[in-house]
Design an enzyme around this catalytic site. Structure first.
Site, PDB file in Angstrom:
ATOM      1  N   GLU A 160      42.908  37.258  46.492  1.00 33.08           N
ATOM      2  CA  GLU A 160      43.481  36.768  45.085  1.00 33.08           C
ATOM      3  C   GLU A 160      43.254  35.298  44.772  1.00 33.08           C
ATOM      4  O   GLU A 160      44.184  34.391  45.116  1.00 33.08           O
ATOM      5  CB  GLU A 160      44.793  37.154  44.910  1.00 33.08           C
ATOM      6  CG  GLU A 160      45.197  38.603  44.793  1.00 33.08           C
ATOM      7  CD  GLU A 160      46.684  38.718  44.357  1.00 33.08           C
ATOM      8  OE1 GLU A 160      47.479  38.152  44.877  1.00 33.08           O
ATOM      9  OE2 GLU A 160      47.140  40.019  44.142  1.00 33.08           O
ATOM     10  N   GLU A 247      44.388  46.723  44.771  1.00 34.13           N
ATOM     11  CA  GLU A 247      46.012  46.401  44.923  1.00 34.13           C
ATOM     12  C   GLU A 247      46.726  46.739  43.972  1.00 34.13           C
ATOM     13  O   GLU A 247      46.206  46.350  42.712  1.00 34.13           O
ATOM     14  CB  GLU A 247      46.223  45.235  45.441  1.00 34.13           C
ATOM     15  CG  GLU A 247      47.306  44.825  46.141  1.00 34.13           C
ATOM     16  CD  GLU A 247      47.401  43.272  46.374  1.00 34.13           C
ATOM     17  OE1 GLU A 247      48.301  42.558  45.719  1.00 34.13           O
ATOM     18  OE2 GLU A 247      46.665  42.954  47.432  1.00 34.13           O
TER      19      GLU A 247
END
Ligand SMILES: *[C@@H]1O[C@H](CO)[C@@H](O)[C@H](O)[C@H]1NC(C)=O
Ligand SMILES: *[C@@H]1O[C@H](CO)[C@@H](O)[C@H](O)[C@H]1NC(C)=O
Length: 324
Positions: A160, A247
């Protein structure tokens, strides 16, 4: 009479299973080498293929589930054909501080998945990977050298990114890691994160990475990121971007842990959209920590992972979805 009725029940269950698209039955020995065709993940026959499964939790905080027993449960009871291994990089015990221990955990999970005929995503799990480029290149070189020959493995190079620039920082980082992987492994899937915790898929859609079998990460949390993020992702897909959800959560990730609840309706809107677009997804997460996103109950032993009596409300919804 009793015997007869229970075998009738078994028969009905068997028939029902044979028509269900249960991810646990769509494994590596059946689907083999994956690749990207247009915006889709496809299997060795070129047929559009979905991976559905579970992400483990940070290796540095829940290593008790980074083992064969837990992967067995994720296959068998969480009805998954993929498991994600998010290796913690920072913090006092992450990869940068203890390469040997972290590498050992990753290899344990990769080998457990290979043994179980499952796909496995090796994830460099941090927000500042561009500050540790050399270590990331070295890590993915080692992993791809060792496991690149197996069709089981997928690489996720940067979990991320946050506010880094796509074109100036994130993309050049991915390109360096991809080059290291491709020197050892010409074809397995590589999944690349984008800005704003892998929500800014619009940026790579306008400036793609050259290469083969490259996909782009999208992360969502059903109680946090709603229709606006599906719209953004749909635009990116319409522009030709292949997306993989490494995710997702059923809850609101910005809510305090003790206030979190599951959002079944919002989760279902996401699942419907994912299935319409035949996207692949792994749920966050196999862990027993506080908060609505944990799939298993507190103190679940590794050899009970995903068994019905040990699932949370979120875990039950996710497993039902994997089994569809
Ligand atoms: C990103 O945010 C951090 C912390 O808020 C800040 O220090 C940094 O300068 C920002 N970087 C960019 C590229 O905007
Ligand atoms: C998620 O939780 C945060 C913090 O409580 C809140 O500000 C936000 O509105 C919530 N999001 C949604 C979509 O309800």
């Amino acid at each position: 009479m009793k015997v007869l009725s229970s075998s009738l029940v078994l028969l009905i269950l068997a028939i029902d299973n044979s028509i269900a698209k249960d991810a646990a039955k769509e494994l590596v020995s059946k689907h083999g080498q994956l690749s990207v065709k247009g915006t889709n993940l496809v299997d060795e026959n070129g047929d559009v293929f979905q991976l559905k499964g579970m992400s483990l939790y940070w290796s540095i905080w829940q290593p008790q589930y980074w083992n064969q027993e837990s992967v067995d449960g994720i296959l068998k009871y969480c009805h998954s054909n993929v498991v994600r291994a998010p290796m913690g990089v920072g913090y006092s015990n992450g990869y940068l501080a203890d390469k040997e221990e972290q590498m050992k955990l990753v290899e344990t999970v990769v080998e457990a998945a290979i043994k179980d005929d499952m796909y496995v995503i090796v994830d460099w799990h941090e927000e500042n990977a561009d500050s540790h480029e050399e270590e990331a290149v070295d890590f993915f070189d080692k992993i791809s050298k060792k496991y690149g020959k197996y069709p089981n493995i997928l690489y996720e190079t940067f979990n991320e990114p946050t506010n880094q620039s796509w074109s100036d920082t994130i993309k050049p980082y991915h390109e360096k890691v991809i080059k290291a992987i491709r020197a050892n492994d010409p074809d397995n899937i590589i999944i690349c994160g984008s800005g704003q915790w892998s929500q800014k898929v619009d940026e790579p859609a306008d400036d793609v990475i050259k290469g083969t079998n490259i996909m782009y990460t999208l992360h969502f949390y059903a109680g946090t990121t709603t229709q606006w993020l599906r719209d953004r992702a749909q635009d990116a897909i319409d522009k030709g971007l292949p997306i993989f959800i490494t995710e997702y959560g059923t809850f609101n990730v910005t809510e305090d842990l003790d206030k979190q609840v599951v959002y079944p309706e919002e989760s279902q809107l996401w699942w419907d959209w994912l299935d319409e677009n035949q996207l692949s997804y792994t749920n966050w997460a196999i862990c027993d920590v506080k908060g609505a996103g944990s799939a298993i109950l507190p103190d679940t032993p590794a050899d009970k992972v995903c068994q019905e009596d040990y699932l949370t409300e979120s875990g039950r919804l996710v497993v039902a979805q994997n089994e569809k």
